[in-house]
Scaffold this motif. Sequence first.
Motif, PDB file in Angstrom:
ATOM      1  N   TYR A   1       0.843  -1.198   0.000  1.00 31.99           N
ATOM      2  CA  TYR A   1       0.000   0.000   0.000  1.00 31.99           C
ATOM      3  C   TYR A   1       0.879   1.249   0.000  1.00 31.99           C
ATOM      4  N   PRO A   2       1.132   1.842  -1.172  1.00 33.22           N
ATOM      5  CA  PRO A   2       1.891   3.100  -1.210  1.00 33.22           C
ATOM      6  C   PRO A   2       1.014   4.245  -0.696  1.00 33.22           C
ATOM      7  N   PRO A   3       1.594   5.406  -0.449  1.00 30.09           N
ATOM      8  CA  PRO A   3       0.798   6.543   0.061  1.00 30.09           C
ATOM      9  C   PRO A   3      -0.387   6.905  -0.833  1.00 30.09           C
ATOM     10  N   GLU A   4      -0.268   6.656  -2.158  1.00 28.43           N
ATOM     11  CA  GLU A   4      -1.372   7.027  -3.054  1.00 28.43           C
ATOM     12  C   GLU A   4      -2.630   6.219  -2.766  1.00 28.43           C
ATOM     13  N   ARG A   5      -2.480   5.041  -2.129  1.00 29.54           N
ATOM     14  CA  ARG A   5      -3.648   4.202  -1.848  1.00 29.54           C
ATOM     15  C   ARG A   5      -3.895   4.089  -0.339  1.00 29.54           C
ATOM     16  N   ILE A   6      -3.565   5.171   0.355  1.00 30.98           N
ATOM     17  CA  ILE A   6      -3.841   5.272   1.796  1.00 30.98           C
ATOM     18  C   ILE A   6      -4.646   6.543   2.031  1.00 30.98           C
ATOM     19  N   ARG A   7      -5.671   6.446   2.854  1.00 29.80           N
ATOM     20  CA  ARG A   7      -6.456   7.608   3.247  1.00 29.80           C
ATOM     21  C   ARG A   7      -6.590   7.620   4.769  1.00 29.80           C
ATOM     22  N   ASN A   8      -6.143   8.696   5.369  1.00 27.95           N
ATOM     23  CA  ASN A   8      -6.264   8.883   6.815  1.00 27.95           C
ATOM     24  C   ASN A   8      -7.319   9.960   7.069  1.00 27.95           C
ATOM     25  N   PHE A   9      -8.400   9.587   7.723  1.00 31.05           N
ATOM     26  CA  PHE A   9      -9.493  10.543   7.936  1.00 31.05           C
ATOM     27  C   PHE A   9     -10.112  10.323   9.309  1.00 31.05           C
ATOM     28  N   SER A  10     -10.813  11.330   9.770  1.00 26.53           N
ATOM     29  CA  SER A  10     -11.487  11.273  11.070  1.00 26.53           C
ATOM     30  C   SER A  10     -12.945  11.668  10.893  1.00 26.53           C
ATOM     31  N   ILE A  11     -13.703  11.500  11.962  1.00 28.35           N
ATOM     32  CA  ILE A  11     -15.099  11.929  11.986  1.00 28.35           C
ATOM     33  C   ILE A  11     -15.250  12.928  13.123  1.00 28.35           C
ATOM     34  N   ILE A  12     -15.720  14.123  12.816  1.00 22.68           N
ATOM     35  CA  ILE A  12     -15.940  15.137  13.842  1.00 22.68           C
ATOM     36  C   ILE A  12     -17.401  15.563  13.791  1.00 22.68           C
TER      37      ILE A  12
ATOM     38  N   CYS B   1      -4.280  12.999  10.267  1.00 24.65           N
ATOM     39  CA  CYS B   1      -5.242  12.859   9.162  1.00 24.65           C
ATOM     40  C   CYS B   1      -4.967  13.886   8.073  1.00 24.65           C
ATOM     41  N   GLN B   2      -5.510  13.593   6.900  1.00 24.70           N
ATOM     42  CA  GLN B   2      -5.488  14.559   5.796  1.00 24.70           C
ATOM     43  C   GLN B   2      -6.899  15.031   5.435  1.00 24.70           C
ATOM     44  N   GLY B   3      -7.906  14.361   5.964  1.00 28.35           N
ATOM     45  CA  GLY B   3      -9.283  14.751   5.701  1.00 28.35           C
ATOM     46  C   GLY B   3     -10.171  14.396   6.871  1.00 28.35           C
ATOM     47  N   THR B   4     -11.364  14.960   6.895  1.00 28.40           N
ATOM     48  CA  THR B   4     -12.283  14.678   7.990  1.00 28.40           C
ATOM     49  C   THR B   4     -13.723  14.749   7.501  1.00 28.40           C
ATOM     50  N   ILE B   5     -14.558  13.901   8.068  1.00 32.30           N
ATOM     51  CA  ILE B   5     -15.994  13.923   7.790  1.00 32.30           C
ATOM     52  C   ILE B   5     -16.662  14.811   8.833  1.00 32.30           C
ATOM     53  N   LEU B   6     -17.330  15.859   8.380  1.00 32.00           N
ATOM     54  CA  LEU B   6     -18.081  16.730   9.275  1.00 32.00           C
ATOM     55  C   LEU B   6     -19.529  16.257   9.278  1.00 32.00           C
ATOM     56  N   LEU B   7     -19.935  15.639  10.383  1.00 37.07           N
ATOM     57  CA  LEU B   7     -21.255  15.025  10.479  1.00 37.07           C
ATOM     58  C   LEU B   7     -22.221  15.969  11.186  1.00 37.07           C
ATOM     59  N   VAL B   8     -23.384  16.188  10.569  1.00 32.87           N
ATOM     60  CA  VAL B   8     -24.399  17.079  11.130  1.00 32.87           C
ATOM     61  C   VAL B   8     -25.721  16.327  11.195  1.00 32.87           C
ATOM     62  N   ASP B   9     -26.386  16.414  12.341  1.00 35.00           N
ATOM     63  CA  ASP B   9     -27.697  15.792  12.521  1.00 35.00           C
ATOM     64  C   ASP B   9     -28.733  16.571  11.703  1.00 35.00           C
ATOM     65  N   ALA B  10     -29.417  15.873  10.802  1.00 31.62           N
ATOM     66  CA  ALA B  10     -30.394  16.541   9.943  1.00 31.62           C
ATOM     67  C   ALA B  10     -31.591  17.048  10.725  1.00 31.62           C
TER      68      ALA B  10
END
Length: 656
Positions: free
Chosen positions: A55-66, A150-159
């Motif tokens: 798994y090279p860096p191009e096929r790795i995703r580091n993300f969080s949920i906030i 991380c390089q990205g994050t999911i911003l979760l909002v209650d509808a």
Amino acid sequence: MYMRLRPLAATNLLFNSGAKSSSKQLFRGANSSRRLYVTRAPENNKRGEIDISSYPPERIRNFSIIAHIDHGKSTLADRLLEHTGVITKSGKNKQVLDKLKVERERGITVKAQSASMFYEHKGDQYLMNLIDTPGHVDFSYEVSRSLAACQGTILLVDAAQGIQAQTVANFYLAFGEGLEVIPMLNKVDLPTAEPERAAQQIESAFEIESDKILHISAKTGLGVDQVLPAVIEKTPPPLGSVDKPFKALLFDTWYDTYVGVVCLMAIKDGSIKRGDRIVSSHSGTKYEVAEVGIMHPEQTPTTLLQVGQVGYIVCNMKSIAEAHVGDTFYKDRHPVEPLPGFVPAKSMVFAGVFPIDAGEFDSLNESIQKLTLNDSSVSVHKETSAALGQGWRLGFLGTLHMDVFRQRLEEEYDANVLITSPTVPYQIKFTDGTIKFIQTPADFPDTHTLQDFVESTMEPYVSATILFPEKYLGCMLELCTTHRGEIHNHTYIDETRVMLKCELPMAEIVTDFYDKLKSKSQGFASFDYEESGYKTSDLVKMEVLLNGEAVDALAAVMHKSMVVTAGRDIAKRLKEVIRRQLFDIIIQTSANGKIVARETVKQLRKNVTAKCYGGDITRKMKLLNRQKEGKKRMKKIGKVELPQEAFLSIMTKSQS
């Protein structure tokens, strides 16, 4: 050739590392009756290590949920783990990454947890590293440390609830870190959901186009299959090169009874495997790597960890004091430039922690060390109290943080502790220009020093953000002003919701402010704050006297306007919990050398004249005077015993 392997904890479904040269080994999941296949490195079959070298860096995703509290972070994490086969699909998967007992009991996340997933997208295999973060403001340090990996994050909002105060705070925290923010609306299947209104709020507050927002339901799985493709397409891959010298950032630690300190690291450059020798940039100490691996979601050993990946390293680090969150590690004889690390957490609430039994001091000391290794935002200093003996002065990020720490001490380490009333750090500016920080009421200057040598006293303020429905505007304005708040402005984020900005003294919000906020808004208001500096304030030290002797553990520093009310309240509470003695107990509260309240716990008195049936009155007076003299002598040598309820009653304020 097939051979039976020992099952990995909580690893139940198929995953494939994509290594074409590896052979497939038969594997039966721990809780599954199906035959499953796992790709492993052939040279390490006996150790059960997974090969993730392809798994090279191009096929790795580091993300969080906030997200804000209870907007569905942990539920979405459960669905993603099911979707990628890390755990089996069942209706019993709830809060899989919330591994602490206190998290399951309270239904909140207090500790960031990571999990690695293997996912195929458009014919390519990806390694997805997910970090589930807390939502409460008291655990924002956990969020900031997690975002560094991380390089990205999911911003979760209650509808149904829309944007809340901590949604705003977490967005700007991620935006400040330079992360790619992927907005998503959760709970769109609820009858009360208003996804269009919530999307307009996101567009208005964060300038994100509403047509780019995913609509999902983490509970039912609606739209969850679109989450990981969105993360892959929008989140940039990690930077770095496998050809550069090894460099890793330590962003979390915990203690294991058998192997010592376990380090969770983000690999910035190079690679690391079992047997390598690494060095701490902070201390210069060398360690030999005993095991490397990923959280899948439990500790799962791998053949190596390389650039872009997030995993754990066991390196025979036995001493708790050796682990420093934010430290940079490199290979022996290949030094690198240390990473910036993290800004140290600034404690906003201080409390004394004492063992109920003095004989448990050493075991409690060890328990606090192990727990602070897992929660590096807690500051620890030893202190001694005349009333409670030896203990510690601990610094927390908030009152919920303090309460969770106490509960973890009791549940995870069977500790019996007494925690004093929370205080905030004050500043004293003397006439010679020096400034002194006050963390305990015992350090506050006496009346003589205040009058002659102190130029000003200052207390910390916070910049608060409160979101609530429009009909509660009057109640919220009144609440802020009665707690010495300064209103800055209020704006409408849509037709029915208001965002209020104000400044409040930190001392006002560490007690019962949050409870009043929820009470006056019927639970609809949300609250978030950040430090805004110190301001001059008229502070005094209030002491509690029992028969003329000050009890240092009950002393408190507060604003002058609160002394009379607080003094009377404390005196009444103590009168209710202090047991009667054979002599009168005088309870007094004083400030600036003046008594502001007094209560008396009446003595237990024996009827010494019961045996006198008539006769001369002088005989009864003689017995009463003799008893009176005995009471005086007893009062001089008698000591007032303060039960634990006395300290707890001071901590718990009455609800308004």
